[in-house]
Scaffold this motif. Structure first.
Motif, PDB file in Angstrom:
ATOM      1  N   SER A 120       0.854  -1.187   0.000  1.00  0.00           N
ATOM      2  CA  SER A 120       0.000   0.000   0.000  1.00  0.00           C
ATOM      3  C   SER A 120       0.887   1.233   0.000  1.00  0.00           C
ATOM      4  O   SER A 120       2.097   1.143   0.265  1.00  0.00           O
ATOM      5  CB  SER A 120      -0.886   0.004   1.250  1.00  0.00           C
ATOM      6  OG  SER A 120      -0.085   0.196   2.412  1.00  0.00           O
ATOM      7  N   GLU A 121       0.299   2.385  -0.237  1.00  0.00           N
ATOM      8  CA  GLU A 121       1.074   3.623  -0.189  1.00  0.00           C
ATOM      9  C   GLU A 121       1.674   3.812   1.204  1.00  0.00           C
ATOM     10  O   GLU A 121       2.830   4.218   1.338  1.00  0.00           O
ATOM     11  CB  GLU A 121       0.205   4.825  -0.555  1.00  0.00           C
ATOM     12  CG  GLU A 121       0.982   6.120  -0.597  1.00  0.00           C
ATOM     13  CD  GLU A 121       0.176   7.288  -1.133  1.00  0.00           C
ATOM     14  OE1 GLU A 121       0.578   8.431  -0.856  1.00  0.00           O
ATOM     15  OE2 GLU A 121      -0.838   7.069  -1.818  1.00  0.00           O
ATOM     16  N   GLN A 122       0.910   3.486   2.225  1.00  0.00           N
ATOM     17  CA  GLN A 122       1.400   3.621   3.603  1.00  0.00           C
ATOM     18  C   GLN A 122       2.596   2.694   3.846  1.00  0.00           C
ATOM     19  O   GLN A 122       3.569   3.085   4.482  1.00  0.00           O
ATOM     20  CB  GLN A 122       0.286   3.320   4.601  1.00  0.00           C
ATOM     21  CG  GLN A 122       0.707   3.483   6.048  1.00  0.00           C
ATOM     22  CD  GLN A 122      -0.432   3.193   7.024  1.00  0.00           C
ATOM     23  OE1 GLN A 122      -1.525   2.820   6.640  1.00  0.00           O
ATOM     24  NE2 GLN A 122      -0.151   3.357   8.304  1.00  0.00           N
ATOM     25  N   GLN A 123       2.544   1.474   3.341  1.00  0.00           N
ATOM     26  CA  GLN A 123       3.659   0.545   3.500  1.00  0.00           C
ATOM     27  C   GLN A 123       4.908   1.051   2.771  1.00  0.00           C
ATOM     28  O   GLN A 123       6.024   0.893   3.264  1.00  0.00           O
ATOM     29  CB  GLN A 123       3.278  -0.844   2.984  1.00  0.00           C
ATOM     30  CG  GLN A 123       2.295  -1.567   3.871  1.00  0.00           C
ATOM     31  CD  GLN A 123       1.794  -2.846   3.224  1.00  0.00           C
ATOM     32  OE1 GLN A 123       1.352  -2.850   2.075  1.00  0.00           O
ATOM     33  NE2 GLN A 123       1.855  -3.945   3.988  1.00  0.00           N
ATOM     34  N   GLN A 126       6.348   3.938   4.818  1.00  0.00           N
ATOM     35  CA  GLN A 126       6.993   3.406   6.025  1.00  0.00           C
ATOM     36  C   GLN A 126       8.332   2.745   5.683  1.00  0.00           C
ATOM     37  O   GLN A 126       9.333   2.976   6.356  1.00  0.00           O
ATOM     38  CB  GLN A 126       6.073   2.409   6.719  1.00  0.00           C
ATOM     39  CG  GLN A 126       6.635   1.868   8.010  1.00  0.00           C
ATOM     40  CD  GLN A 126       5.652   0.935   8.709  1.00  0.00           C
ATOM     41  OE1 GLN A 126       4.532   0.729   8.272  1.00  0.00           O
ATOM     42  NE2 GLN A 126       6.099   0.363   9.810  1.00  0.00           N
ATOM     43  N   ASN A 129      11.066   5.272   4.790  1.00  0.00           N
ATOM     44  CA  ASN A 129      11.288   6.297   5.811  1.00  0.00           C
ATOM     45  C   ASN A 129      12.759   6.491   6.163  1.00  0.00           C
ATOM     46  O   ASN A 129      13.163   7.583   6.518  1.00  0.00           O
ATOM     47  CB  ASN A 129      10.477   5.962   7.067  1.00  0.00           C
ATOM     48  CG  ASN A 129      10.421   7.111   8.043  1.00  0.00           C
ATOM     49  OD1 ASN A 129      10.368   8.263   7.629  1.00  0.00           O
ATOM     50  ND2 ASN A 129      10.444   6.795   9.318  1.00  0.00           N
TER      51      ASN A 129
END
Length: 168
Positions: A120-123, A126, A129
């Protein structure tokens, strides 16, 4: 001391103290300069390589701990004259500006997609990062990783690199 490393599929013997960093070994002893020195503290990700498929900050990894592990650098990603899916996607999305961080970004993205083929975009955010881009092209980096995930490991044909005009 002799340290046997497996770098880009080849066994290499390095005469160096076991506490020497992998980054120094790659650049100075093995002439693999695609891996960049950034901060020297493991904070920027410019020096990211893969060790047994996992993203590792090579400025913090000591070669004495890496004997027998598979080390992959940016130089090994393109095979048989064809860019790796992530490299191709970075070109398609123009996910670089000065490009100093690009090899580390690509290696971190390869590790992510090896572990999570359709993140996902969040993964993605993260996982990336720990990699810093001073030029601030983060949205294009995320787009490139999403594009590379679409290529997957299937036999689908990847688009040819097309010249795009400059991005704002």
């Amino acid at each position: 001391m002799s340290v046997r490393l497996i770098v880009n599929g080849s066994e290499r013997v390095v005469e160096a103290p076991p506490e020497q960093t992998l980054l120094s070994t790659l650049r100075d002893d093995l002439a693999l300069t695609g891996t960049k020195y950034g901060c020297g503290e493991g904070q920027c990700g410019a020096c990211t390589v893969l060790v047994d498929g996992m993203a590792v900050k090579s400025c913090q990894a000591h070669i004495g701990n890496l004997a027998g592990k598979k080390i992959t650098t940016i130089e090994a990603l393109a095979a048989k004259g064809r860019l790796h899916d992530v490299q191709q996607a970075f070109l398609q999305q123009q996910a670089f500006q000065c490009a100093y961080c690009t090899s580390g970004m690509i290696m971190a993205a390869v590790a992510l997609l090896g572990k999570t083929p359709h993140p996902s975009e969040q993964q993605i955010v993260q996982a990336m990062n720990g990699n810093v881009c001073r030029c601030g092209v983060y949205p294009r980096i995320v787009q490139a990783i999403q594009e590379a995930a679409q290529y997957g490991s299937s036999a689908r044909e990847k688009p040819a690199v097309q010249e795009k005009g400059p991005r704002p």
